[in-house]
Design a protein around this motif. Structure first.
Motif, short mmCIF file in Angstrom:
data_model
loop_
_atom_site.label_atom_id
_atom_site.label_comp_id
_atom_site.label_asym_id
_atom_site.label_seq_id
_atom_site.Cartn_x
_atom_site.Cartn_y
_atom_site.Cartn_z
N ALA A 8 -50.34 48.49 -12.97
CA ALA A 8 -51.10 48.81 -14.18
C ALA A 8 -52.59 48.81 -13.93
O ALA A 8 -53.34 49.43 -14.68
N VAL A 11 -56.15 52.47 -12.88
CA VAL A 11 -56.51 53.02 -14.17
C VAL A 11 -57.21 54.36 -14.10
O VAL A 11 -57.50 54.95 -15.12
N ARG A 136 -57.86 43.02 -11.71
CA ARG A 136 -56.91 42.73 -12.78
C ARG A 136 -57.54 43.01 -14.14
O ARG A 136 -58.76 43.02 -14.28
N GLY A 137 -56.70 43.23 -15.12
CA GLY A 137 -57.18 43.43 -16.48
C GLY A 137 -56.85 44.82 -17.01
O GLY A 137 -56.26 45.64 -16.31
N ARG A 138 -57.22 45.04 -18.24
CA ARG A 138 -56.97 46.32 -18.89
C ARG A 138 -58.22 47.19 -18.77
O ARG A 138 -59.33 46.72 -19.02
N HIS A 139 -58.02 48.43 -18.41
CA HIS A 139 -59.12 49.37 -18.25
C HIS A 139 -58.69 50.71 -18.83
O HIS A 139 -57.51 51.06 -18.80
#
Length: 166
Positions: A8, A11, A136-139
């Motif tokens: 995930a 991105v 890591r993380g949402r992008h």
């Protein structure tokens, strides 16, 4: 279609079809391409500017094949697409090349080799790293495409800038 799963954290997806980064970056004042001019065309050195974002940039390439559809330009072949993904990354990996010499030589058919030689284009290095671990993380996801007949490398500087900003 063969589907490749990626984490995930990947991105950035740059979908492109077929030139130099200077064309893509000349329109942007925030990160113009660096070109050292000389009277000798073979002495021109091209460089992609360093992204201004907080992250390093990783790049991965995918070769997608849809065996159930025919290539509209070569109907005897399955439909294929090369995809470059740019993403925020940690430092690591090796420098990603801008364009392979074989792809740069294809530009001769479009008469684009009058601006730069295939060797000059193949010698350009990007800021993106192959094999870099993703942050890591949402992008957000951005899809870039330079348009019909242009090389997918065209928007390299823009893709790197966006990925570096997360």
């Amino acid at each position: 279609m063969i589907r490749t799963r990626r984490t995930a954290a990947v991105v950035f997806l740059t979908l492109t079809l077929t030139l130099p980064v200077s064309a893509a970056t000349a329109a942007s004042k925030s990160f113009p391409a660096t070109v050292a001019f000389s009277t000798d065309a073979s002495a021109v050195r091209l460089a992609i500017p360093r992204p201004t974002g907080q992250y390093e940039v990783g790049r991965d390439s995918l070769h997608l094949v849809d065996v159930n559809r025919r290539d509209p330009w070569v109907p005897t072949r399955a439909r294929e697409l090369m995809v470059s993904m740019y993403y925020p990354a940690y430092t690591g990996g090796s420098a990603a090349p801008y364009m392979a010499i074989e792809k740069a030589r294809l530009l001769q058919g479009q008469k684009l080799n009058k601006l730069f030689t295939p060797e000059q284009l193949a010698g350009v290095r990007t800021n993106a790293r192959v094999g870099a671990r993703s942050v890591r993380g949402r992008h957000p996801l951005a899809v870039l495409s330079p348009g019909f007949s242009l090389n997918r490398a065209t928007l390299t500087a823009l893709a790197e800038e966006l990925a570096a900003k997360g």
